[in-house]
Design a protein around this motif. Sequence first.
Motif, mmCIF file in Angstrom:
data_model
loop_
_atom_site.group_PDB
_atom_site.id
_atom_site.type_symbol
_atom_site.label_atom_id
_atom_site.label_comp_id
_atom_site.label_asym_id
_atom_site.label_seq_id
_atom_site.Cartn_x
_atom_site.Cartn_y
_atom_site.Cartn_z
ATOM 1 N N GLN A 251 10.057 -56.166 -14.731
ATOM 2 C CA GLN A 251 10.475 -56.951 -13.710
ATOM 3 C C GLN A 251 10.647 -55.968 -12.276
ATOM 4 O O GLN A 251 10.601 -56.431 -11.061
ATOM 5 N N GLN B 122 11.041 -66.013 -14.668
ATOM 6 C CA GLN B 122 12.069 -66.390 -15.103
ATOM 7 C C GLN B 122 12.445 -67.781 -13.217
ATOM 8 O O GLN B 122 11.776 -67.305 -12.884
ATOM 9 N N LYS C 183 19.521 -59.731 -17.649
ATOM 10 C CA LYS C 183 18.204 -59.861 -18.356
ATOM 11 C C LYS C 183 17.460 -60.902 -18.560
ATOM 12 O O LYS C 183 15.646 -60.082 -17.400
ATOM 13 N N ASN C 184 17.567 -61.647 -18.354
ATOM 14 C CA ASN C 184 16.614 -63.745 -18.120
ATOM 15 C C ASN C 184 16.750 -63.548 -16.620
ATOM 16 O O ASN C 184 15.661 -64.926 -16.639
#
Length: 262
Positions: free
Chosen positions: A141, A235, A14-15
Motif C-alpha cells: 500500500q 480496497q 490493514k484493509n
Amino acid sequence: MLSIDQMAYCNAFKNVHPLEKGIFAASLLFLSLLLKNAASAFFIFMFMSIVIVKGAKIPVLYYIKLLLLPFFFLCTSVLVILFSIAPVSMEILNIIFQIEIANWRIYISVDNAEQVLKLFLSVMAGVSCMYFLILTTPIQQIIWLLQKMRLPSLFIELFVVTYRFIFVLLDKMYEIRIAQTSRLGYFRIKQSFYSLAQLIISIFVKSLKTAQDVQRASDSRGNNSGQFLQVEIQQPFNKRNWLIIGCTVFLTCFIFFLGNHV
C-alpha cells in the motif's frame, strides 16, 4: 520478518484504503508542524495514540516501546534549549530554576520551558502520525501511495530495497548477537568491543552480498524498465473515514484557535 512489518499486515486497519490512511496521517503531521501549539500537538498525540492502540489493535506495551527511542533522543536534544548560561551580574526575569557556578548562572526561564514544551509535543505528535502510517499500512500500500504521488520509479525501487534490507540486516544482527552472547562474547569490556567489531564487519559483508543477490535477481528478470513494482489496490473508499478525517482536522484547528484566545 520483524514485529513492525508483522503489525502492518495484521492490524485492524490493514484493509482500509491507503489513501485514507495517508491523508489522515499527513494532514495531522502537517498541522503539528505548522501550528506549533502545545494544546493542539497534545491532542494530536493522544488522539493518534488512541487510534493506534484501540482502533488498529496495536498492543499498548509494544507502542510504548516504540515511543521510547524517539523520546530518549528528543529529551537529550531539548536540554540544549532548556538550559541557558549567563553572567551572575545580568538581571534575568521569569527564572524557574538556577544554579550559580563562580561568576556564571545556569538557569531555566519561563520562555525556554514554553519553547521546549511546544517543541517536545509537536515532535511527539509527528512521531505518532508516522507510527500510525507505518504500523497500519503494508509495504504494498505504501508503494501504491508513492506511485500515485508520481515519484520516480528509481526512488520507489530504492525505497523498497532499503525497506527490505532493514529487516533482513536487523534479523541477521540479532542472530549473530545471540551466537556471540552464547559464547560469552560480551562478558568483559575488551571482549565486548571485539565482538561488536566482528558484528559490524559481518553485517557489512552480508549487506554487500544481499545487494549483489538482489541485483542478480533483478537482472535475471530483465528489469530494465523499472515497472516491476506496479501495484493495484482493491480496497474501496469509506465515507465514514473521510468524515472522521475532516472532523479531526477541524477539531485540531479549533483547539489551536481556542488555546490562542483563552
